[in-house]
Scaffold this active site. Sequence first.
Site, PDB file in Angstrom:
ATOM      1  N   ASP A  13       0.718  -1.496   0.058  1.00  0.00           N
ATOM      2  CA  ASP A  13      -0.049  -0.029   0.101  1.00  0.00           C
ATOM      3  C   ASP A  13       0.736   1.298   0.319  1.00  0.00           C
ATOM      4  O   ASP A  13       0.436   2.239   0.441  1.00  0.00           O
ATOM      5  CB  ASP A  13      -1.027   0.059   1.365  1.00  0.00           C
ATOM      6  CG  ASP A  13      -1.774  -1.279   1.320  1.00  0.00           C
ATOM      7  OD1 ASP A  13      -2.312  -1.635   0.412  1.00  0.00           O
ATOM      8  OD2 ASP A  13      -1.959  -1.698   2.384  1.00  0.00           O
ATOM      9  N   LYS A  16       2.373   2.210  -4.954  1.00  0.00           N
ATOM     10  CA  LYS A  16       2.986   1.588  -5.999  1.00  0.00           C
ATOM     11  C   LYS A  16       2.195   1.856  -7.358  1.00  0.00           C
ATOM     12  O   LYS A  16       2.731   1.886  -8.306  1.00  0.00           O
ATOM     13  CB  LYS A  16       3.475   0.167  -6.016  1.00  0.00           C
ATOM     14  CG  LYS A  16       4.448  -0.110  -4.963  1.00  0.00           C
ATOM     15  CD  LYS A  16       4.637  -1.575  -4.902  1.00  0.00           C
ATOM     16  CE  LYS A  16       3.368  -2.501  -4.337  1.00  0.00           C
ATOM     17  NZ  LYS A  16       2.955  -2.113  -2.971  1.00  0.00           N
ATOM     18  N   GLY A  40      -4.045  -4.273  -4.257  1.00  0.00           N
ATOM     19  CA  GLY A  40      -5.102  -3.499  -4.486  1.00  0.00           C
ATOM     20  C   GLY A  40      -4.456  -1.925  -5.300  1.00  0.00           C
ATOM     21  O   GLY A  40      -3.696  -1.563  -4.435  1.00  0.00           O
ATOM     22  N   HIS A  41      -4.890  -1.726  -6.071  1.00  0.00           N
ATOM     23  CA  HIS A  41      -4.093  -0.545  -6.930  1.00  0.00           C
ATOM     24  C   HIS A  41      -5.295   0.549  -7.107  1.00  0.00           C
ATOM     25  O   HIS A  41      -6.143   0.386  -7.639  1.00  0.00           O
ATOM     26  CB  HIS A  41      -3.421  -0.662  -8.044  1.00  0.00           C
ATOM     27  CG  HIS A  41      -2.362  -1.583  -8.150  1.00  0.00           C
ATOM     28  ND1 HIS A  41      -1.602  -2.365  -9.079  1.00  0.00           N
ATOM     29  CD2 HIS A  41      -1.443  -1.759  -6.796  1.00  0.00           C
ATOM     30  CE1 HIS A  41      -0.646  -2.882  -8.624  1.00  0.00           C
ATOM     31  NE2 HIS A  41      -0.691  -2.544  -7.161  1.00  0.00           N
ATOM     32  N   GLN A 198       2.147  -5.837  -3.016  1.00  0.00           N
ATOM     33  CA  GLN A 198       2.560  -5.766  -1.653  1.00  0.00           C
ATOM     34  C   GLN A 198       3.788  -5.259  -1.257  1.00  0.00           C
ATOM     35  O   GLN A 198       4.157  -4.477  -2.083  1.00  0.00           O
ATOM     36  CB  GLN A 198       2.628  -7.346  -0.997  1.00  0.00           C
ATOM     37  CG  GLN A 198       1.113  -8.064  -0.929  1.00  0.00           C
ATOM     38  CD  GLN A 198       0.774  -8.931  -2.151  1.00  0.00           C
ATOM     39  OE1 GLN A 198       1.610  -9.510  -2.806  1.00  0.00           O
ATOM     40  NE2 GLN A 198      -0.341  -8.970  -2.515  1.00  0.00           N
TER      41      GLN A 198
HETATM   42  P1  IMP Z   1      -2.721 -13.020   1.811  1.00  0.00           P
HETATM   43  O1  IMP Z   1      -1.611 -12.310   0.769  1.00  0.00           O
HETATM   44  O2  IMP Z   1      -4.197 -12.676   1.428  1.00  0.00           O
HETATM   45  O3  IMP Z   1      -2.128 -14.498   2.102  1.00  0.00           O
HETATM   46  O4  IMP Z   1      -2.294 -12.071   3.331  1.00  0.00           O
HETATM   47  C1  IMP Z   1      -1.210 -12.240   3.974  1.00  0.00           C
HETATM   48  C2  IMP Z   1      -0.882 -10.944   4.679  1.00  0.00           C
HETATM   49  O5  IMP Z   1      -0.459  -9.806   3.417  1.00  0.00           O
HETATM   50  C3  IMP Z   1      -2.003 -10.264   5.308  1.00  0.00           C
HETATM   51  O6  IMP Z   1      -1.305  -9.335   6.256  1.00  0.00           O
HETATM   52  C4  IMP Z   1      -2.587  -9.196   4.527  1.00  0.00           C
HETATM   53  O7  IMP Z   1      -3.511  -8.122   5.112  1.00  0.00           O
HETATM   54  C5  IMP Z   1      -1.414  -8.602   3.690  1.00  0.00           C
HETATM   55  N1  IMP Z   1      -1.503  -8.274   2.305  1.00  0.00           N
HETATM   56  C6  IMP Z   1      -1.896  -9.052   1.062  1.00  0.00           C
HETATM   57  N2  IMP Z   1      -2.026  -8.098   0.371  1.00  0.00           N
HETATM   58  C7  IMP Z   1      -1.897  -6.853   0.637  1.00  0.00           C
HETATM   59  C8  IMP Z   1      -1.612  -5.617  -0.055  1.00  0.00           C
HETATM   60  O8  IMP Z   1      -1.901  -5.572  -1.410  1.00  0.00           O
HETATM   61  N3  IMP Z   1      -1.474  -4.535   0.454  1.00  0.00           N
HETATM   62  C9  IMP Z   1      -1.255  -4.834   1.912  1.00  0.00           C
HETATM   63  N4  IMP Z   1      -1.317  -5.817   2.525  1.00  0.00           N
HETATM   64  C10 IMP Z   1      -1.387  -7.079   2.235  1.00  0.00           C
END
Ligand code: IMP
Length: 400
Positions: A13, A16, A40-41, A198
């Site tokens: 977040d 990017k 999410g973008h 991420q």
């Molecule tokens: P997962 O990727 O859904 O398995 O989640 C694992 C961890 O990564 C959790 O803490 C999510 O909140 C975090 N996470 C996954 N994708 C994002 C993102 O795009 N932005 C911020 N946190 C993320």
Amino acid sequence: MTVRVVVGTQWGDEGKGKITDLLAANTDIVVRYQGGNNAGHTVIVGQEVFKLHLIPSGILFPNTVCVIGNGVVVDPEVLLAEIEMLRGRGVQVSPDNLKISSAAHLILAKHKKHDQEQEAGRADGQKIGTTGRGIGPAYVDKIDRSGARLEIFLRQDAPPDEQLAGLRDKIAPYIIDSVKYLNEALAAGKNILLEGAQGTMLDVDHGTYPFVTSSNPTAGGACTGSGLGPTKIDEVWGVVKAYSTRVGAGPFPTELFDADGEYLRAAGAEFGTTTGRARRCGWFDAVVVKHAARVNGLTDLVITKLDVLDKLPKLKICTAYALDGQAVADLPTDLVLFSRAQPIYLEMDGWQKDTTQCRSFSELPSEALKYIAKLQEVVGVKITLVSTGPDRAQAIRRDI
Ligand code: IMP
């Protein structure tokens, strides 16, 4: 001809999407190399707000080709919904400008179910706070060698389950050998941008394991997730927010539980693009960003959301941690130690002026310039770009 990687240096977040969007104007091909629709973008173009989860934000430029690389996990229904959403809003999406690796793995219904059930079954304190999109279980099957790759849509004799079989005609035209495509494009002199989802602290190897995602957002993942070899990478740009946020569970030393934290959340609109969850907010953590500089081999740093700090009278930067009576300048690798780390701050004056209209470094208030210079000094990577608002125009460039 440049191959540039854009990575998040914190917990995701960092903005990017906007940076990719800015750079995409001069880029022939944008590649997503890992993760899935957990990302999410948000990209703002004039009055239009686009929220994308899987397709790189480069899709908004008619001459930019977007590639979903082999390192990504793809939920086919989400992919098709995103294509339809874009088309519905007048964005051209076709197999000419969107290509998906045949070696990318599928997220199936069972992965989503397992992700949600597993998370619900975790005791308090052990919950990871996953997005529930099936990302982890899809990667588990990949590493277990029991996953399904998008190539199944190209095989007439190997029908996947009924629901997937119904999607074949819609998805198959987008599927290519992306490794061949990207390497040939590079040989033909194209500019390529490799976009990580991420952030470094969510990397399964270099983040706060087990409170991480199940892939490698760091720059090394750009090679494995695209099939472009390490010697082809020219630049690695790290994107960093002017403060810190985290969604989901896990240690976060500079987290604020006071009015300043509330202020950052409200002023920065810190709510997840994918899940809508309120993000945890805190001061800039230079220990984290130095770690990111190291593991990504950053060549450049991009500061985003500087304007969110505009009204604050005092700002803090964490330069080290206090841990068991010692000052520690490196990120503790052991999560138990990291959980106990207390931030050691240096305090700076805020600028209390509007930066959203600034278009050059010389227009920034002197305290803002001091803050940026301090970030560059403590992280040790040159700052190439500063963003002071969500719009494309709100970006101040240096050296490019
Ligand atoms: P997962 O990727 O859904 O398995 O989640 C694992 C961890 O990564 C959790 O803490 C999510 O909140 C975090 N996470 C996954 N994708 C994002 C993102 O795009 N932005 C911020 N946190 C993320």
